[in-house]
Each structure stands twice: as structure tokens, then as C-alpha cells.
Design an enzyme around this catalytic site. Structure first.
Site, PDB file in Angstrom:
ATOM      1  N   VAL A  15       1.242  -1.508  -0.270  1.00  0.00           N
ATOM      2  CA  VAL A  15       0.336  -0.216   0.337  1.00  0.00           C
ATOM      3  C   VAL A  15       0.823   0.860  -0.237  1.00  0.00           C
ATOM      4  CG1 VAL A  15      -2.230  -0.781   0.937  1.00  0.00           C
ATOM      5  CG2 VAL A  15      -0.513  -0.226   2.675  1.00  0.00           C
ATOM      6  N   LYS A  17       3.480   1.903   2.331  1.00  0.00           N
ATOM      7  CA  LYS A  17       4.106   1.894   3.624  1.00  0.00           C
ATOM      8  C   LYS A  17       5.339   2.231   3.613  1.00  0.00           C
ATOM      9  CE  LYS A  17       4.407  -1.701   6.382  1.00  0.00           C
ATOM     10  NZ  LYS A  17       4.808  -1.985   5.434  1.00  0.00           N
ATOM     11  N   VAL A  19       7.328   3.692   0.597  1.00  0.00           N
ATOM     12  CA  VAL A  19       7.408   5.089   0.413  1.00  0.00           C
ATOM     13  C   VAL A  19       6.939   6.422   1.315  1.00  0.00           C
ATOM     14  CG1 VAL A  19       6.310   7.167  -0.868  1.00  0.00           C
ATOM     15  CG2 VAL A  19       7.075   4.639  -1.799  1.00  0.00           C
ATOM     16  N   LYS A  34      13.816  -0.532  10.868  1.00  0.00           N
ATOM     17  CA  LYS A  34      12.094  -1.789  10.169  1.00  0.00           C
ATOM     18  C   LYS A  34      12.858  -2.651  10.728  1.00  0.00           C
ATOM     19  CE  LYS A  34      10.360  -4.025   7.575  1.00  0.00           C
ATOM     20  NZ  LYS A  34       9.127  -3.373   6.679  1.00  0.00           N
ATOM     21  N   ASP A  45      14.319  -3.017   2.331  1.00  0.00           N
ATOM     22  CA  ASP A  45      13.484  -1.963   3.403  1.00  0.00           C
ATOM     23  C   ASP A  45      14.262  -0.678   3.548  1.00  0.00           C
ATOM     24  OD1 ASP A  45      11.034  -2.846   1.902  1.00  0.00           O
ATOM     25  OD2 ASP A  45      10.052  -2.988   4.035  1.00  0.00           O
ATOM     26  N   ARG A  48      16.112   0.880   0.258  1.00  0.00           N
ATOM     27  CA  ARG A  48      15.284   1.546  -0.290  1.00  0.00           C
ATOM     28  C   ARG A  48      15.222   2.366   0.156  1.00  0.00           C
ATOM     29  NH1 ARG A  48      13.071  -3.787  -0.816  1.00  0.00           N
ATOM     30  NH2 ARG A  48      13.075  -4.582  -2.292  1.00  0.00           N
ATOM     31  N   GLU A 101       9.167   1.462  10.921  1.00  0.00           N
ATOM     32  CA  GLU A 101       8.234   0.241   9.785  1.00  0.00           C
ATOM     33  C   GLU A 101       7.577  -1.507  10.335  1.00  0.00           C
ATOM     34  OE1 GLU A 101       7.610  -1.129   5.225  1.00  0.00           O
ATOM     35  OE2 GLU A 101       9.918   1.374   6.003  1.00  0.00           O
ATOM     36  N   ALA A 103       5.957  -4.613   9.692  1.00  0.00           N
ATOM     37  CA  ALA A 103       5.637  -5.461   8.077  1.00  0.00           C
ATOM     38  C   ALA A 103       4.139  -5.551   7.926  1.00  0.00           C
ATOM     39  CB  ALA A 103       6.568  -6.894   8.402  1.00  0.00           C
TER      40      ALA A 103
END
EC number: 6.3.3.3
Length: 212
Positions: A15, A17, A19, A34, A45, A48, A101, A103
Site C-alpha cells: 500500500v 508503507k 514510501v 525496520k 526496506d 530503499r 516500520e 511488516a
């Protein structure tokens, strides 16, 4: 312990998340963590978000678990022959705001007893819920907000990632009794330039007031 932290979760998988987490890191000048990376260990992530924001390495804290299988953490851990316990997780030490963040969504299993929502509660962090406009997303968003309310976990607000739908946002804000923090446009390509443009065009005083 951070000055202020938020647990970033989604209404489901894919969805936007990560970004939204990168956007928030720039907006809040925050650290990023994370706790569980399942799959994509060569470029996960954390990699990224760092490539998109360009922030220095000390703004990123190592994952507590790095699991090989791109699946729910409870299953990925089983494949790797490890057990995940809530007591394994402690907030990294930082003097800056901290973004954690999760999962997938709130009820993604962490182990045989606990889900992501339990990790947010264990870390004692308010949740920023990331939603996305698609047929059925109002229901998924309101269900996520309802389970947070049932668990007495604060929701700091909702971010829509991937475009705007004013009517969906309005009814979610009203029925979910939550503040919409931002509606992030769909990015054709997510990279350093597009992320910084997103930051410049979507950060406003309302977001700072809500999260400050």
C-alpha cells in the site's frame, strides 16, 4: 529512547508503507528502524529508504531479524529455524524522532501468539496508518482503525499513498475519527529526486502540528 517515535503500519501489503516512511523521515528529520526484514536481504526496506532520502548511515538502525523468505514473519522465521519473541525488541537509542516500520498490516503474525499490532503496543508507540485508495480500501482502513481503538493504541493519523480520493478520505476521517496527515501522489519511479519533490510538495503545518 527516542524523543518521539511512531510505528508505521499499513492496511495491507503493497500500500506504499515504505514510501510513506521515507516521506516521514524527511518531514520529521527522523531515524528509521525496520525491526523485521523478511526477504530482499540484498536490498531491503532500510536500503530503499536510505537510497530515496539520502540520509547518512547513522540514521538507520539494524534489523533485529533478517529472514530469508519473503513471507509473514512467523513463517519466514520458521523456515530459518528461529523463534521471534516480543521481548527480543527494544527501541534503538537516539535523540531524534524514530520511525519504526512494521511488516504488512497490523494483524500480520509475528509468531504463534503475537501480531504486528502487539509489537507496536510492546514498543509503546502511536501508529501512523498508511492507506491506499482502491475498491474496498475504506473498509480495510476503518477495520484497521477499529482494531487499534479496541487495543487502546493511539493512531497519530492516516497517510494515503498513491493518489487522492477526497470522498474516501473524508468518510474515513469522519467514521474513523482520525486525522488525514497527507495524501501522497503516485510516483512513476521512486528515487532520490522524486522523494525529495514529494517531501517539498506535501509537507505542511498540519502534519507538523499533528506529529510534532
Amino acid at each position: 529512547m527516542s524523543k518521539k517515535g511512531f510505528f508505521v503500519s499499513g492496511i495491507g501489503t503493497e500500500v506504499g508503507k515504505t514510501v510513506a516512511s521515507a516521506f516521514l523521515q524527511l518531514a520529521l528529520d527522523a531515524d528509521y528502524w525496520k525491526p523485521v526484514q523478511a526477504g530482499d536481504l540484498d536490498f531491503g526496506d532500510t536500503d530503499r529508504v536510505r537510497s530515496w532520502t539520502g540520509m547518512p548511515a547513522d540514521r538507520y538502525h539494524p534489523e533485529r531479524y533478517r529472514l530469508r523468505t519473503p513471507a509473514s514473519p512467523h513463517y519466514a522465521a520458521r523456515v530459518d529455524g528461529v523463534e521471534i519473541h516480543l521481548t527480543d525488541f527494544t527501541l534503538p537509542s537516539t535523540e531524534r524522532p524514530l520511525l519504526v516500520e512494521g511488516a504488512g498490516g497490523l494483524l500480520v503474525p509475528l509468531n504463534e501468539q503475537a501480531c504486528m499490532i502487539d509489537l507496536a503496543a510492546h514498543l509503546n508507540l502511536p501508529v501512523i496508518l498508511v492507506s491506499r485508495h482502491y475498491l474496498g480500501s475504506i473498509n480495510h482502513t476503518l477495520l484497521s482503525l477499529e482494531v487499534l481503538r479496541k487495543r487502546n493504541i493511539e493512531c497519530a493519523g492516516v497517510i494515503f499513498s498513491g493518489g487522492d480520493n477526497p470522498e474516501s478520505a473524508r468518510i474515513i476521517e469522519k467514521l474513523g475519527q482520525v486525522q488525514v496527515l497527507a495524501s501522497l501522489q503516485e510516483l512513476e519511479e521512486v528515487d532520490f529526486e522524486s522523494m525529495h519533490t514529494l517531501h517539498v510538495t506535501h509537507v505542511d503545518e498540519q502534519l507538523y502540528k499533528a506529529l510534532g
